[in-house]
Design a protein around this motif. Structure first.
Motif, PDB file in Angstrom:
ATOM      1  N   LEU A  11       0.873  -1.173   0.000  1.00  0.00           N
ATOM      2  CA  LEU A  11       0.000   0.000   0.000  1.00  0.00           C
ATOM      3  C   LEU A  11       0.903   1.213   0.000  1.00  0.00           C
ATOM      4  O   LEU A  11       2.059   1.126   0.420  1.00  0.00           O
ATOM      5  N   GLU A  12       0.395   2.351  -0.418  1.00  0.00           N
ATOM      6  CA  GLU A  12       1.153   3.588  -0.275  1.00  0.00           C
ATOM      7  C   GLU A  12       0.441   4.456   0.756  1.00  0.00           C
ATOM      8  O   GLU A  12      -0.776   4.598   0.723  1.00  0.00           O
ATOM      9  N   LYS A  13       1.227   5.004   1.674  1.00  0.00           N
ATOM     10  CA  LYS A  13       0.709   5.847   2.748  1.00  0.00           C
ATOM     11  C   LYS A  13       1.260   7.247   2.553  1.00  0.00           C
ATOM     12  O   LYS A  13       2.443   7.415   2.304  1.00  0.00           O
ATOM     13  N   LYS A  23       4.597   7.016   0.430  1.00  0.00           N
ATOM     14  CA  LYS A  23       5.641   6.046   0.747  1.00  0.00           C
ATOM     15  C   LYS A  23       5.059   4.650   0.728  1.00  0.00           C
ATOM     16  O   LYS A  23       4.006   4.389   1.301  1.00  0.00           O
ATOM     17  N   LYS A  24       5.785   3.732   0.038  1.00  0.00           N
ATOM     18  CA  LYS A  24       5.349   2.331  -0.030  1.00  0.00           C
ATOM     19  C   LYS A  24       5.496   1.684   1.343  1.00  0.00           C
ATOM     20  O   LYS A  24       6.505   1.854   2.017  1.00  0.00           O
ATOM     21  N   TYR A  77      -7.902   5.888  -3.745  1.00  0.00           N
ATOM     22  CA  TYR A  77      -7.463   6.710  -2.615  1.00  0.00           C
ATOM     23  C   TYR A  77      -8.487   6.553  -1.501  1.00  0.00           C
ATOM     24  O   TYR A  77      -9.691   6.643  -1.745  1.00  0.00           O
ATOM     25  N   PHE A  78      -8.023   6.327  -0.276  1.00  0.00           N
ATOM     26  CA  PHE A  78      -8.950   6.197   0.848  1.00  0.00           C
ATOM     27  C   PHE A  78      -8.282   6.669   2.133  1.00  0.00           C
ATOM     28  O   PHE A  78      -7.074   6.842   2.209  1.00  0.00           O
ATOM     29  N   THR A  79      -9.122   6.924   3.141  1.00  0.00           N
ATOM     30  CA  THR A  79      -8.656   7.454   4.418  1.00  0.00           C
ATOM     31  C   THR A  79      -9.094   6.533   5.544  1.00  0.00           C
ATOM     32  O   THR A  79     -10.253   6.116   5.593  1.00  0.00           O
ATOM     33  N   VAL A  80      -8.177   6.226   6.454  1.00  0.00           N
ATOM     34  CA  VAL A  80      -8.509   5.505   7.680  1.00  0.00           C
ATOM     35  C   VAL A  80      -8.614   6.572   8.770  1.00  0.00           C
ATOM     36  O   VAL A  80      -7.673   7.324   9.004  1.00  0.00           O
ATOM     37  N   ILE A  88      -5.478   9.080   8.243  1.00  0.00           N
ATOM     38  CA  ILE A  88      -4.299   8.544   7.563  1.00  0.00           C
ATOM     39  C   ILE A  88      -4.709   8.198   6.139  1.00  0.00           C
ATOM     40  O   ILE A  88      -5.633   7.407   5.928  1.00  0.00           O
ATOM     41  N   ASP A  89      -4.038   8.819   5.166  1.00  0.00           N
ATOM     42  CA  ASP A  89      -4.383   8.619   3.752  1.00  0.00           C
ATOM     43  C   ASP A  89      -3.559   7.502   3.136  1.00  0.00           C
ATOM     44  O   ASP A  89      -2.354   7.399   3.381  1.00  0.00           O
TER      45      ASP A  89
END
Length: 137
Positions: A11-13, A23-24, A77-80, A88-89
C-alpha cells in the motif's frame, strides 16, 4: 486466534510531513488491525520488497472508519479515520481486491465481535445476579 493474518501486500501511505509524499508500505491485515512495515527496496510486490521488523500498528479498537474513497488514474485513494480524529491517507492500485474494502470489512467484523462479546458479558452479569432466586439457568 489472536492476530490471524488475513491479507498481505503493498500500500502507499501519505506522509504527515510538509511535502506529504507517498511512501510504499508492506501491510499485513490481521483480525486486530493493520500493521505497516517500511519497505527497504523498490520491489514491486510484497514478495520482493524487503521490510523492516519494526511495524506501526493501526489497531481496530482505535479505528473509527474507512472513508473518502476516490478513483483516479488507476488508483484507489482512501482514508482511515482513527478514534481521536486522526486521518491517515492511503492509495493502492485499482485492479484486484481493493485494500479499502478489505480493511473496512475487517473493521466491521472486529466491531461486531466486540458488540457480541459486550452483549454476552452484560447478559451473563445480569443473569448471575438472579442466581439463587429460584430461576433456572
Amino acid at each position: 486466534m489472536e492476530g490471524l493474518h488475513t491479507r498481505d501486500g503493498l500500500l502507499e501511505k501519505r506522509s504527515s510531513g510538509l511535502l506529504q509524499l507517498w511512501k510504499k508500505k508492506r501491510c499485513v491485515l490481521t483480525e486486530d488491525g493493520l500493521r505497516l512495515h517500511k519497505c527497504r527496496s523498490a520491489g514491486s510486490d510484497a514478495q520482493t520488497a524487503a521490510f523492516g521488523s519494526k511495524a506501526k500498528e493501526l489497531r481496530f479498537e482505535r479505528m473509527a472508519t474507512v472513508d473518502c474513497v476516490e478513483y483516479k488514474r488507476g488508483l484507489v485513494y482512501f482514508t482511515v479515520v482513527m478514534a481521536p480524529g486522526k486521518e491517515i491517507d492511503f492509495r493502492c492500485p485499482q485492479e484486484g481486491t481493493s485494500w479499502n474494502a478489505e480493511i473496512a470489512l475487517a473493521l466491521v467484523r472486529y466491531k461486531n465481535l466486540q458488540a457480541v462479546q459486550t452483549g454476552k458479558n452484560r447478559h451473563l452479569s445480569s443473569s448471575s445476579s438472579h442466581i439463587g432466586d429460584g430461576e433456572e439457568l
